[in-house]
Design an enzyme around this catalytic site. Sequence first.
Site, short mmCIF file in Angstrom:
data_model
loop_
_atom_site.label_atom_id
_atom_site.label_comp_id
_atom_site.label_asym_id
_atom_site.label_seq_id
_atom_site.Cartn_x
_atom_site.Cartn_y
_atom_site.Cartn_z
N GLU A 118 43.76 33.24 51.36
CA GLU A 118 43.10 32.43 50.33
C GLU A 118 41.89 31.68 50.89
OE1 GLU A 118 43.85 32.88 47.34
OE2 GLU A 118 45.99 33.26 47.12
N HIS A 141 47.38 24.78 48.99
CA HIS A 141 47.87 25.70 47.97
C HIS A 141 49.36 25.90 48.21
CE1 HIS A 141 48.80 29.15 45.64
NE2 HIS A 141 48.94 29.92 46.69
N HIS A 214 51.30 31.46 39.48
CA HIS A 214 51.16 31.62 40.94
C HIS A 214 51.45 30.32 41.68
CE1 HIS A 214 48.40 33.00 44.52
NE2 HIS A 214 49.47 32.37 44.92
P1 13P Z 1 48.68 33.68 53.17
O1 13P Z 1 49.92 33.98 53.97
O2 13P Z 1 47.59 34.69 53.41
O3 13P Z 1 48.22 32.25 53.41
O4 13P Z 1 49.02 33.82 51.62
C1 13P Z 1 50.01 33.05 50.99
C2 13P Z 1 49.75 32.80 49.54
O5 13P Z 1 50.39 31.95 48.96
C3 13P Z 1 48.69 33.57 48.85
O6 13P Z 1 48.43 33.04 47.60
ZN ZN Z 2 50.01 31.71 46.81
#
Ligand code: 13P
Ligand code: ZN
Length: 269
Positions: A118, A141, A214
């Site tokens: 991300e 996130h 999400h």
């Molecule tokens: P990453 O492991 O690449 O950080 O991805 C996790 C995620 O929540 C993608 O939205």
């Molecule tokens: Zn995610």
Amino acid sequence: MSILDNRPALKAEIDKVAEVAGYLWTKGWAERNGGNITINITEWVDNAMRAMPAISEPKAIGTTLPHLEGRWFYCKGTQKRMRDLAREPMGSGSIIRILPDCAHYEIVADAPVAPTSELPSHLSVHNYLLAKGSPYRASLHTHPIELVALTHSRKWMEKDAATRMLWSMIPETKAFCPRGLGMVPYMLPSSVELADATIRAIDEDYDVVMWEKHGVFAVDTDIMSAFDQVDVLNKAAQIYISARNMGFEPEGMSDAQMTELSTVFGLPK
Ligand code: 13P
Ligand code: ZN
């Protein structure tokens, strides 16, 4: 040897990231590698760090971000687990610097852990915050269960419908999350389109934005404060769902109670 050795101020920031990663795991918001964290660490960068050679080839961000020239970030690694990061942040993340073209980065320390998928969203948001002169340095996130569940309903995806409901569940919600919850319709994870839509939502003056079906994306001065905003909103969602599980629609605070609260706490109406 770690880049954090003899850099207590920088280490303190990274330790906060590790503490928050532990909370994300214990809350059940960080299944497998779910979620990511980046922080702008430029203010803690010294000359010795600037002189360090890269430990990776230059890699493309996927977009050009003019306000990031010479900026440094700690990033969770892609496919890395929050529960591992909580114990060892430099084993599940790395420190990167942005190259002068503002379109590439290189990894500087401690190990060549590739940053989160991300990264386009995180770095685009940091670029936006710097352009605005914002004091915010952290972005988070994560996948909070109850908030994500809300986004499976058209009703709660309507602009500010979820904000009004969540604020009315418990008075502290508006006091501690006064900008409410922005809504971004479903887009492919890690895409530049999702990054652009996130910025548009943050630009509408939200600190916390939902990615439909999400997760959330939150920004604040530091990672603990970004976590707090998500925690407060998700708590309100849990109260709503608990009431529904007991078989009734919760009353929510009345408009008069919300107006009184906003006046006394000096919050936007
Ligand atoms: P990453 O492991 O690449 O950080 O991805 C996790 C995620 O929540 C993608 O939205
Ligand atoms: Zn995610």
